[in-house]
Design an enzyme around this catalytic site. Structure first.
Site, PDB file in Angstrom:
ATOM      1  N   THR A 220     -35.376 -21.661 -12.009  1.00 19.69           N
ATOM      2  CA  THR A 220     -34.483 -21.210 -13.073  1.00 19.69           C
ATOM      3  C   THR A 220     -34.672 -19.709 -13.285  1.00 19.69           C
ATOM      4  OG1 THR A 220     -36.099 -21.818 -14.783  1.00 19.69           O
ATOM      5  CG2 THR A 220     -34.458 -23.472 -14.182  1.00 19.69           C
ATOM      6  N   GLY A 225     -28.882 -17.818 -14.130  1.00 14.07           N
ATOM      7  CA  GLY A 225     -28.642 -19.156 -13.613  1.00 14.07           C
ATOM      8  C   GLY A 225     -29.858 -19.742 -12.945  1.00 14.07           C
ATOM      9  N   GLY A 252     -34.182 -24.263 -21.278  1.00 15.34           N
ATOM     10  CA  GLY A 252     -34.712 -24.883 -20.068  1.00 15.34           C
ATOM     11  C   GLY A 252     -34.772 -26.390 -20.165  1.00 15.34           C
ATOM     12  N   ASP A 253     -35.134 -26.888 -21.335  1.00 11.26           N
ATOM     13  CA  ASP A 253     -35.180 -28.339 -21.541  1.00 11.26           C
ATOM     14  C   ASP A 253     -33.769 -28.929 -21.501  1.00 11.26           C
ATOM     15  OD1 ASP A 253     -37.972 -28.293 -21.851  1.00 11.26           O
ATOM     16  OD2 ASP A 253     -37.810 -27.926 -24.001  1.00 11.26           O
TER      17      ASP A 253
END
Length: 310
Positions: A220, A225, A252-253
């Site tokens: 990531t 992106g 991110g989660d």
């Protein structure tokens, strides 16, 4: 498909300091630091990697099972997760301790001081996998209890359960040998670009060598992106465009939740990463990791406007 989400379950207690930390720290006295700061207030938000991922999955009408530990103050958070259809039969309550908590203070220059109380997260959740449908289950191992992080990959390999490994901020807690043991056999290793460098340094393995241990790697890259690395090449997946950026925490989660949703629908890894990108952008547009929401129709309409037909 049954989705198992292991990781932290925590309260985020966020405070705002109206000045600058540097104005209250005397460099030559840092060895005997003793300061008291008055903050403007405190906001309590639901958080933790497992909690965030499971919440974001619930927005897709999924009913993920959280594997983790909580404390005697979990009631309010429990009601929130139950309201959103998250299964808590994998959650172990430790009545002698508090639920893990992050205490985050941010000054006017956006400098942060964070204290994290492990609380109940010190204990393994001791989940019983005997009733799991191994052929129809996808798991993610995200940062949480260290024993669970190390033991679950081995359990998943033994039972033939497909799993994603996401060591995140807990990378420094493990030796290179331990990390290699956890990565081995995972469907996807997920890390940001800095974390991947940490993994490679700790394990003394190149990215190509890590690819020999897992099916794929997703790197990531924040607002740029992500990079999807597969055996036959790599694909850059752009971030979805945000209408406003309020708080990147938890993006991110949310990305991981969208990724899992895509895989559960039988989409390719690249298509699933696009779904993750749209899931993440909803999160950054709100302050807090579980403050965003959408209907599935709204989500797929935004997906179409961002990336076209899936």
């Amino acid at each position: 498909m049954q989705i198992l989400v292991s990781g932290s379950i925590a309260y985020d207690r966020i405070m705002s300091f109206p000045g600058s930390f540097s104005d209250h720290i005397i460099p030559e006295k840092i060895h005997m630091l003793n300061i008291s700061l008055l903050v403007d207030g405190l906001d309590e938000k639901f958080g933790g990697t497992a909690g965030n991922i499971a919440y974001a999955l619930s927005l897709f009408s999924e009913k993920p099972v959280i594997l983790g530990t909580v404390g005697k103050d979990f009631d309010v958070y429990e009601q929130w997760l139950t309201k959103h259809g998250v299964a808590l039969d994998g959650v172990k309550r430790i009545d002698s301790d508090f639920t893990a908590g992050a205490y985050i203070t941010t000054d006017k220059s956006n400098n942060q001081i964070t204290w994290f109380n492990l609380g109940a997260m010190k204990y393994s959740c001791d989940y019983d996998f005997s009733a799991v449908d191994t052929e129809n289950t996808l798991a993610i191992v995200s940062p949480g209890n260290l024993d669970d992080m190390q033991n679950f990959p081995e359990t998943y390999r033994q039972k033939g359960i497909s799993f994603i490994f996401d060591p995140g901020q807990n990378i420094p807690a493990f030796s290179g040998e331990q990390l290699l043991g956890m990565i081995k056999g995972c469907k996807i290793l997920v890390a940001n670009d800095y974390e991947l460098e940490m993994i490679m340094k700790s394990t003394e393995k190149t990215r190509a060598e890590l690819m020999e241990l897992c099916e794929s790697i997703i790197v990531t890259l924040g607002e740029k992106g992500c990079l999807v690395v597969e055996k036959d090449g790599e694909t850059a997946v752009p971030a979805a465009k945000a209408s406003v950026v309020e708080d990147p925490t938890g993006a991110g989660d949310a990305f991981r939740a969208g990724l899992i949703k895509g895989l559960s629908l039988g989409k390719t890894l690249v298509e699933s990463a696009h779904i993750g990108a749209v899931s993440a952008v909803y999160c950054v547009e709100k302050l807090g990791t579980q403050e965003h929401s959408y209907t599935e129709d709204e989500f797929w309409a935004r997906y179409k406007s961002s990336f076209g037909e899936i």
